[in-house]
Design a protein around this motif. Structure first.
Motif, PDB file in Angstrom:
ATOM      1  N   ALA A   3       1.182  -1.065   0.115  1.00 25.75           N
ATOM      2  CA  ALA A   3      -0.266  -0.024   0.283  1.00 25.75           C
ATOM      3  C   ALA A   3       1.479   1.389   0.307  1.00 25.75           C
ATOM      4  CB  ALA A   3      -0.999   0.119   1.175  1.00 25.75           C
ATOM      5  N   ALA A   4       0.580   2.471  -0.474  1.00 28.01           N
ATOM      6  CA  ALA A   4       0.841   3.846  -0.800  1.00 28.01           C
ATOM      7  C   ALA A   4       1.559   4.421   0.689  1.00 28.01           C
ATOM      8  CB  ALA A   4       0.369   4.964  -1.108  1.00 28.01           C
ATOM      9  N   GLU A   5       0.684   4.114   1.992  1.00 27.43           N
ATOM     10  CA  GLU A   5       1.227   4.089   3.265  1.00 27.43           C
ATOM     11  C   GLU A   5       2.735   3.302   3.835  1.00 27.43           C
ATOM     12  OE1 GLU A   5       1.075   3.474   7.414  1.00 27.43           O
ATOM     13  OE2 GLU A   5      -0.031   1.996   5.941  1.00 27.43           O
ATOM     14  N   GLN A   6       2.131   1.988   3.125  1.00 27.42           N
ATOM     15  CA  GLN A   6       3.400   1.185   3.726  1.00 27.42           C
ATOM     16  C   GLN A   6       4.724   1.863   3.549  1.00 27.42           C
ATOM     17  OE1 GLN A   6       1.843  -2.815   2.846  1.00 27.42           O
ATOM     18  NE2 GLN A   6       2.321  -3.209   4.683  1.00 27.42           N
ATOM     19  N   ASN A   7       5.081   1.640   1.964  1.00 26.67           N
ATOM     20  CA  ASN A   7       5.665   2.964   0.960  1.00 26.67           C
ATOM     21  C   ASN A   7       5.996   4.214   1.609  1.00 26.67           C
ATOM     22  OD1 ASN A   7       7.161   1.528  -1.025  1.00 26.67           O
ATOM     23  ND2 ASN A   7       6.440   3.693  -1.961  1.00 26.67           N
ATOM     24  N   ALA A   8       5.670   5.164   1.632  1.00 25.58           N
ATOM     25  CA  ALA A   8       5.700   6.437   2.423  1.00 25.58           C
ATOM     26  C   ALA A   8       6.591   5.791   4.281  1.00 25.58           C
ATOM     27  CB  ALA A   8       4.659   7.124   2.992  1.00 25.58           C
ATOM     28  N   ARG A   9       6.061   4.514   4.958  1.00 24.75           N
ATOM     29  CA  ARG A   9       6.981   4.099   5.776  1.00 24.75           C
ATOM     30  C   ARG A   9       8.365   3.636   6.176  1.00 24.75           C
ATOM     31  NH1 ARG A   9       2.163   0.296   7.851  1.00 24.75           N
ATOM     32  NH2 ARG A   9       4.325  -0.438   9.329  1.00 24.75           N
ATOM     33  N   ASN A  60       5.103   5.937  12.794  1.00 29.60           N
ATOM     34  CA  ASN A  60       3.962   4.711  12.965  1.00 29.60           C
ATOM     35  C   ASN A  60       4.700   4.119  14.221  1.00 29.60           C
ATOM     36  OD1 ASN A  60       3.357   1.700  12.258  1.00 29.60           O
ATOM     37  ND2 ASN A  60       1.737   2.611  11.120  1.00 29.60           N
ATOM     38  N   ASN A  61       3.501   3.828  14.991  1.00 37.53           N
ATOM     39  CA  ASN A  61       4.093   3.060  16.110  1.00 37.53           C
ATOM     40  C   ASN A  61       3.961   1.896  16.476  1.00 37.53           C
ATOM     41  OD1 ASN A  61       2.929   5.611  17.740  1.00 37.53           O
ATOM     42  ND2 ASN A  61       1.650   5.151  18.058  1.00 37.53           N
ATOM     43  N   LEU A  62       3.534   1.903  15.532  1.00 36.30           N
ATOM     44  CA  LEU A  62       3.715  -0.368  15.181  1.00 36.30           C
ATOM     45  C   LEU A  62       5.490  -0.171  14.505  1.00 36.30           C
ATOM     46  CD1 LEU A  62       0.829  -1.269  13.015  1.00 36.30           C
ATOM     47  CD2 LEU A  62       1.873  -2.322  15.440  1.00 36.30           C
ATOM     48  N   ASP A  63       5.879   0.130  13.355  1.00 33.84           N
ATOM     49  CA  ASP A  63       7.070   0.771  13.221  1.00 33.84           C
ATOM     50  C   ASP A  63       8.247   1.342  14.630  1.00 33.84           C
ATOM     51  OD1 ASP A  63       6.095   0.321  10.732  1.00 33.84           O
ATOM     52  OD2 ASP A  63       6.718   1.985  10.112  1.00 33.84           O
ATOM     53  N   VAL A  64       8.170   1.631  15.103  1.00 33.15           N
ATOM     54  CA  VAL A  64       9.011   2.057  15.664  1.00 33.15           C
ATOM     55  C   VAL A  64       8.804   1.102  17.147  1.00 33.15           C
ATOM     56  CG1 VAL A  64       8.717   3.669  18.624  1.00 33.15           C
ATOM     57  CG2 VAL A  64       8.583   3.926  16.248  1.00 33.15           C
ATOM     58  N   ARG A  65       7.838  -0.021  17.640  1.00 29.30           N
ATOM     59  CA  ARG A  65       7.757  -1.015  18.337  1.00 29.30           C
ATOM     60  C   ARG A  65       8.338  -2.219  18.148  1.00 29.30           C
ATOM     61  NH1 ARG A  65       2.255   0.809  19.510  1.00 29.30           N
ATOM     62  NH2 ARG A  65       1.299  -0.766  18.906  1.00 29.30           N
ATOM     63  N   TYR A  80      30.018  -5.391  15.936  1.00 29.71           N
ATOM     64  CA  TYR A  80      28.870  -4.759  15.086  1.00 29.71           C
ATOM     65  C   TYR A  80      28.011  -4.147  15.662  1.00 29.71           C
ATOM     66  CZ  TYR A  80      26.258  -8.513  16.382  1.00 29.71           C
ATOM     67  OH  TYR A  80      25.915  -9.863  17.277  1.00 29.71           O
ATOM     68  N   ILE A  81      27.854  -3.368  15.382  1.00 29.35           N
ATOM     69  CA  ILE A  81      26.293  -2.610  15.066  1.00 29.35           C
ATOM     70  C   ILE A  81      24.948  -2.833  14.555  1.00 29.35           C
ATOM     71  CG2 ILE A  81      24.639  -0.135  15.728  1.00 29.35           C
ATOM     72  CD1 ILE A  81      27.540   1.010  16.951  1.00 29.35           C
ATOM     73  N   VAL A  82      24.053  -3.703  14.542  1.00 33.31           N
ATOM     74  CA  VAL A  82      22.814  -3.556  13.795  1.00 33.31           C
ATOM     75  C   VAL A  82      21.469  -3.345  13.725  1.00 33.31           C
ATOM     76  CG1 VAL A  82      21.229  -5.590  12.299  1.00 33.31           C
ATOM     77  CG2 VAL A  82      24.136  -6.011  13.185  1.00 33.31           C
ATOM     78  N   VAL A  83      20.839  -2.518  13.296  1.00 33.57           N
ATOM     79  CA  VAL A  83      19.769  -2.561  13.654  1.00 33.57           C
ATOM     80  C   VAL A  83      18.178  -3.319  12.458  1.00 33.57           C
ATOM     81  CG1 VAL A  83      17.792  -0.097  12.804  1.00 33.57           C
ATOM     82  CG2 VAL A  83      20.603  -0.055  13.649  1.00 33.57           C
ATOM     83  N   GLU A  84      17.676  -3.290  12.812  1.00 30.91           N
ATOM     84  CA  GLU A  84      16.482  -3.756  12.511  1.00 30.91           C
ATOM     85  C   GLU A  84      15.076  -3.830  12.280  1.00 30.91           C
ATOM     86  OE1 GLU A  84      14.199  -8.471  12.887  1.00 30.91           O
ATOM     87  OE2 GLU A  84      15.766  -8.031  14.781  1.00 30.91           O
ATOM     88  N   TYR A  85      14.884  -3.403  11.278  1.00 31.35           N
ATOM     89  CA  TYR A  85      13.741  -2.634  10.542  1.00 31.35           C
ATOM     90  C   TYR A  85      12.313  -3.199  10.795  1.00 31.35           C
ATOM     91  CZ  TYR A  85      17.535   0.821   9.169  1.00 31.35           C
ATOM     92  OH  TYR A  85      18.967   1.170   9.262  1.00 31.35           O
ATOM     93  N   PRO A  86      11.634  -2.561  10.989  1.00 34.67           N
ATOM     94  CA  PRO A  86      10.075  -3.300  10.120  1.00 34.67           C
ATOM     95  C   PRO A  86      10.053  -3.318   8.682  1.00 34.67           C
ATOM     96  CG  PRO A  86      10.576  -0.325  11.089  1.00 34.67           C
ATOM     97  CD  PRO A  86      11.313  -0.679  10.748  1.00 34.67           C
ATOM     98  N   ARG A  87       9.127  -4.761   8.949  1.00 33.71           N
ATOM     99  CA  ARG A  87       9.263  -5.334   7.633  1.00 33.71           C
ATOM    100  C   ARG A  87       7.961  -4.660   7.088  1.00 33.71           C
ATOM    101  NH1 ARG A  87      11.574 -10.384   8.377  1.00 33.71           N
ATOM    102  NH2 ARG A  87      13.507  -9.752   9.804  1.00 33.71           N
ATOM    103  N   PHE A  88       8.224  -4.488   5.574  1.00 38.22           N
ATOM    104  CA  PHE A  88       7.222  -4.612   4.871  1.00 38.22           C
ATOM    105  C   PHE A  88       7.524  -5.427   3.393  1.00 38.22           C
ATOM    106  CE2 PHE A  88       8.354  -0.332   6.276  1.00 38.22           C
ATOM    107  CZ  PHE A  88       7.895  -0.296   6.825  1.00 38.22           C
ATOM    108  N   PRO A  89       5.953  -5.679   3.318  1.00 36.02           N
ATOM    109  CA  PRO A  89       6.521  -6.182   1.260  1.00 36.02           C
ATOM    110  C   PRO A  89       6.519  -6.468   0.676  1.00 36.02           C
ATOM    111  CG  PRO A  89       3.490  -6.074   2.697  1.00 36.02           C
ATOM    112  CD  PRO A  89       4.973  -5.268   3.246  1.00 36.02           C
ATOM    113  N   ALA A  90       7.305  -7.685   0.301  1.00 35.74           N
ATOM    114  CA  ALA A  90       8.060  -7.369  -0.830  1.00 35.74           C
ATOM    115  C   ALA A  90       7.110  -7.480  -2.523  1.00 35.74           C
ATOM    116  CB  ALA A  90       9.478  -7.867  -0.622  1.00 35.74           C
ATOM    117  N   VAL A  91       8.042  -6.831  -3.258  1.00 38.50           N
ATOM    118  CA  VAL A  91       7.001  -6.801  -4.587  1.00 38.50           C
ATOM    119  C   VAL A  91       8.144  -7.380  -5.600  1.00 38.50           C
ATOM    120  CG1 VAL A  91       5.913  -5.793  -6.726  1.00 38.50           C
ATOM    121  CG2 VAL A  91       5.165  -5.435  -4.034  1.00 38.50           C
ATOM    122  N   ASN A  92       7.814  -7.815  -6.582  1.00 37.56           N
ATOM    123  CA  ASN A  92       8.589  -8.545  -7.337  1.00 37.56           C
ATOM    124  C   ASN A  92       8.442  -7.503  -8.246  1.00 37.56           C
ATOM    125  OD1 ASN A  92       9.984  -9.947  -9.922  1.00 37.56           O
ATOM    126  ND2 ASN A  92       9.067 -11.270  -8.796  1.00 37.56           N
TER     127      ASN A  92
END
Length: 170
Positions: A3-9, A60-65, A80-92
């Motif tokens: 979704a466009a909103e997910q892409n913005a996030r 987005n609160n879900l992304d922050v959590r 190392y320092i690793v940042v693990e990001y919120p997950r967004f659906p991948a698109v082919n």
């Protein structure tokens, strides 16, 4: 389809991974390390919020959590320092080449950023495991002036990512 909103996030995570963290790591690694030493999660959040501010958006609160920070060692010489990001659906994207809006507006979101420092030489490298255009993953090395594809990545799993880094660096 994302979704466009997910892409913005996803743009916030992209900015964090490909701009803000590499710039900070290459200009002041000691300060970056100290921010993550206090709390890896708060360190990750600090840079994520900086990216959101640059995009003039409320995160987005879900992304922050779901955002996580990790620190540790790979072998005897690498920190190392690793940042693990919120997950967004991948698109082919390659499968949908006829949809020009997808190609131009789609963000290949990162799964992880890794800042790796050689304890002996103090050399710093920044890596990103991100989505690839074929909905798989790609490993990239990122500096303030370059973003280079190193080839296929691994599953978007922290253990697999650290293993891939160990194979590529040591």
């Amino acid at each position: 389809m994302r979704a466009a909103e997910q892409n913005a996030r996803a743009r916030i995570t992209y900015e964090t991974a490909y701009s803000i963290l590499p710039r900070r790591a290459h200009t002041d690694i000691e300060e970056l390390k100290s921010e993550f030493d206090v709390s890896p999660d708060l360190g990750a959040l600090f840079y994520f919020l900086e990216a959101a501010k640059r995009h003039r958006t409320e995160p987005n609160n879900l992304d922050v959590r779901s955002l996580r920070g990790h620190t540790g060692r790979i072998g005897v010489k690498l920190n190392y320092i690793v940042v693990e990001y919120p997950r967004f659906p991948a698109v082919n994207v390659l499968e949908n080449l006829s949809d020009s809006s997808l190609i131009t507006g789609y963000v290949l979101a990162p799964y992880f950023s890794a800042i790796v420092e050689d304890r002996f030489s103090s050399e710093v490298q920044c890596f990103v495991l991100g989505q690839s255009p074929d909905a798989r993953t790609t490993l990239r090395i990122v500096s303030p002036i370059a973003n280079t594809n190193l080839g296929d990545g691994c599953e978007p799993d922290l253990g697999a990512f650290l293993e891939l880094l160990a194979q590529r660096i040591e």
